[in-house]
Design an enzyme around this catalytic site. Structure first.
Site, PDB file in Angstrom:
ATOM      1  N   ASP A  17     -10.788  21.181  -7.107  1.00 44.58           N
ATOM      2  CA  ASP A  17     -11.239  21.454  -5.740  1.00 44.58           C
ATOM      3  C   ASP A  17     -12.666  21.981  -5.936  1.00 44.58           C
ATOM      4  OD1 ASP A  17      -9.910  21.681  -2.815  1.00 44.58           O
ATOM      5  OD2 ASP A  17     -11.238  23.392  -3.032  1.00 44.58           O
ATOM      6  N   LYS A  48      -1.551  25.269  -3.935  1.00 40.81           N
ATOM      7  CA  LYS A  48      -2.994  25.425  -4.166  1.00 40.81           C
ATOM      8  C   LYS A  48      -3.201  26.626  -5.060  1.00 40.81           C
ATOM      9  CE  LYS A  48      -6.838  23.425  -2.706  1.00 40.81           C
ATOM     10  NZ  LYS A  48      -7.023  22.072  -2.146  1.00 40.81           N
TER      11      LYS A  48
HETATM   12  N1  GLU Z   1      -8.273  19.593  -3.793  1.00 41.85           N
HETATM   13  C1  GLU Z   1      -7.975  18.307  -3.230  1.00 41.85           C
HETATM   14  C2  GLU Z   1      -7.413  18.477  -1.834  1.00 41.85           C
HETATM   15  O1  GLU Z   1      -7.838  19.355  -1.125  1.00 41.85           O
HETATM   16  C3  GLU Z   1      -7.146  17.421  -4.142  1.00 41.85           C
HETATM   17  C4  GLU Z   1      -5.857  17.980  -4.598  1.00 41.85           C
HETATM   18  C5  GLU Z   1      -5.139  17.136  -5.643  1.00 41.85           C
HETATM   19  O2  GLU Z   1      -5.639  16.077  -6.012  1.00 41.85           O
HETATM   20  O3  GLU Z   1      -4.070  17.569  -6.060  1.00 41.85           O
HETATM   21  O4  GLU Z   1      -6.591  17.732  -1.362  1.00 41.85           O
END
Ligand code: GLU
Length: 445
Positions: free
Chosen positions: A166, A126
């Site tokens: 996100d 992340k």
């Molecule tokens: N931010 C999204 C999550 O919390 C998607 C992450 C992604 O698609 O890599 O899963």
């Protein structure tokens, strides 16, 4: 918690001081591991638990940029590459003033188990920044994204680390980030980012996937009790991408969403949310929820309390972490809410989770119920690698199958470890064992 697990938790708290959200996310997973380790003690060998709570790599960097008036700003950028046992690090970027290393670490940790549940061969990571895109011009957002990517590009790649969006990072930001990456690398590596535009490597259904998946998960939970969403009233929090497409899917399945929210308050629309108007306000105009109320007779904006005060059958928290506390849970339960499916990451506090579980209602933690977004990101990577593009129905059928599989894996794991219907235990145990088995196979790395 068992002694061995408790010790690991204490070490996490001592080593990551002040990172409350990270502690919370770790505690929730470790607590679920008691029955897993009691049954399979080898998971506590070779410091596996100590390794799984420690990110493989954490990058923190300066992001300088110039605003439209010529003033220089300095933000902080993050990428936490948490675990690559199952595949390249995968997870979104969050741009929000609340972002700090503890928030990114909690999100990265959750992502490891969520991504394992999708069974799509993706590790967990992340990133993000404390940059606030609200009120910034497109040119300012572009310059920020270019500066952010100038450093981030050293750390990512289609088989290394694949960021996505996100909170605060949508199609516009992914476009600017991809443009800068392509320029720096002199290579069209479409698979380095997901959530791309449809004209340049994006996948159909990615936009809808997180919200759709959250509702599909609620539907699967209800099916275990012989029920459906038909005719049920729904409270949704948030008004971003996840909330909008949760509302859309709930409506398609015959339910009636009557709320959404942002930081200025929540909207109650007893007639049922007018989705076209909400999309116009949020996606086209980048407006606030009050702009909806001004144009929609009968809808009202409430600035006191929380959206969870509204009596409903189903609650879909789709805003942010810890947005639903013990008191909110008590109110929902008192009003007869019987299903909670999380679209956001860790929106319910530990007290709220405890309240839902002891009341015996259907409760799904985000790492299972919101996994449709990242699962469809993996489908986007698959299409990029094959230089191909699926139609909507093909991508949607794959999302549906993945969500059913996640639901069934959670149910099976909860049964295996003696707590049928406990989706928290089910998600954590199923996700953990998949990652742990591969970490053991790879040796001490
Ligand atoms: N931010 C999204 C999550 O919390 C998607 C992450 C992604 O698609 O890599 O899963």
């Amino acid at each position: 918690m068992q002694d061995v697990v408790e010790k690991v938790y204490e070490q996490v708290v001592a080593r990551n001081r002040g990172e409350a959200e990270f502690h919370q996310a770790v505690r929730e997973v470790l607590e679920s591991l008691d029955p897993v380790i009691a049954k399979h003690p080898h998971y506590a060998d070779d410091a596996l638990l100590e390794r799984i709570v420690e990110p493989e790599r954490q990058v923190i960097f300066r992001v300088p940029w110039v605003d439209d008036a010529g003033a220089v700003h300095v933000n902080r950028g993050f990428r936490v590459e948490f675990n690559s046992a199952l595949g390249p690090y995968k997870g979104g970027l969050r741009f929000h003033p609340s972002v700090n290393v503890g928030i990114i670490k909690f999100l990265g940790f959750e992502q490891v188990f969520k991504n394992a549940l999708t069974a799509q061969g993706i590790g967990g990571g992340k990133g993000g920044s404390d940059f606030d895109p609200h009120g910034r011009s497109d040119a300012e957002v572009m310059r920020f994204c270019q500066s952010f990517m100038t450093e981030l590009s050293r750390h990512i790649g289609p088989s290394t680390d694949v960021p996505a969006g996100d909170i605060g990072v949508g199609g516009r930001e992914i476009g600017y980030l991809f443009g800068q990456y392509k320029r720096l690398r002199n290579a069209y590596d479409a698979g380095v980012l997901t959530g791309k535009g449809l004209a340049w490597g994006g996948s159909l259904v990615r936009t809808e996937a997180t919200g759709y998946g959250t509702v599909l998960f609620a539907q699967s939970m209800l099916a275990t009790r012989g029920q459906t969403l038909e005719g049920k009233t729904v409270a949704v929090s948030g008004a971003g991408n996840v909330a909008i497409y949760a509302i859309e899917k709930a409506q398609k399945l015959g339910a009636k969403p009557i709320t959404f929210s942002d930081s200025s308050g929540y909207v109650v629309d007893e007639a049922g949310v007018d989705l076209e108007l909400l999309k116009q306000v949020k996606e086209v105009e980048r407006g606030r929820v009050k702009d909806y109320v001004e144009r929609r007779p009968g809808a009202r904006l409430v600035t006191q309390g929380r959206v969870w005060d509204v009596p409903v059958d189903v609650a879909l928290p789709c805003a942010t972490q810890n947005e639903l506390d013990g008191a909110n849970a008590a109110t929902l339960l008192k009003n007869g809410c019987a299903v909670v499916s999380e679209g956001a990451n860790m929106p319910s506090t530990p007290e709220a989770v405890e309240a839902f579980q002891s009341a015996g209602i259907l409760y799904a933690p985000g790492k299972a119920s919101n996994a449709g977004g990242v699962a469809t990101s993996a489908l986007e990577m698959e299409q990029n690698a094959g230089r191909t593009r699926w139609d909507f129905a093909t991508a949607e059928a794959k999302l549906d199958a993945i969500m059913t599989d996640i639901h069934d894996s959670c149910v099976a794991a909860a049964e295996e470890y003696g707590r049928p219907g406990d989706y928290v235990l089910g998600a954590n145990a199923a996700g953990f064992t998949r990652v742990a088995d591969v970490m053991i196979a790879h040796g001490i790395v």
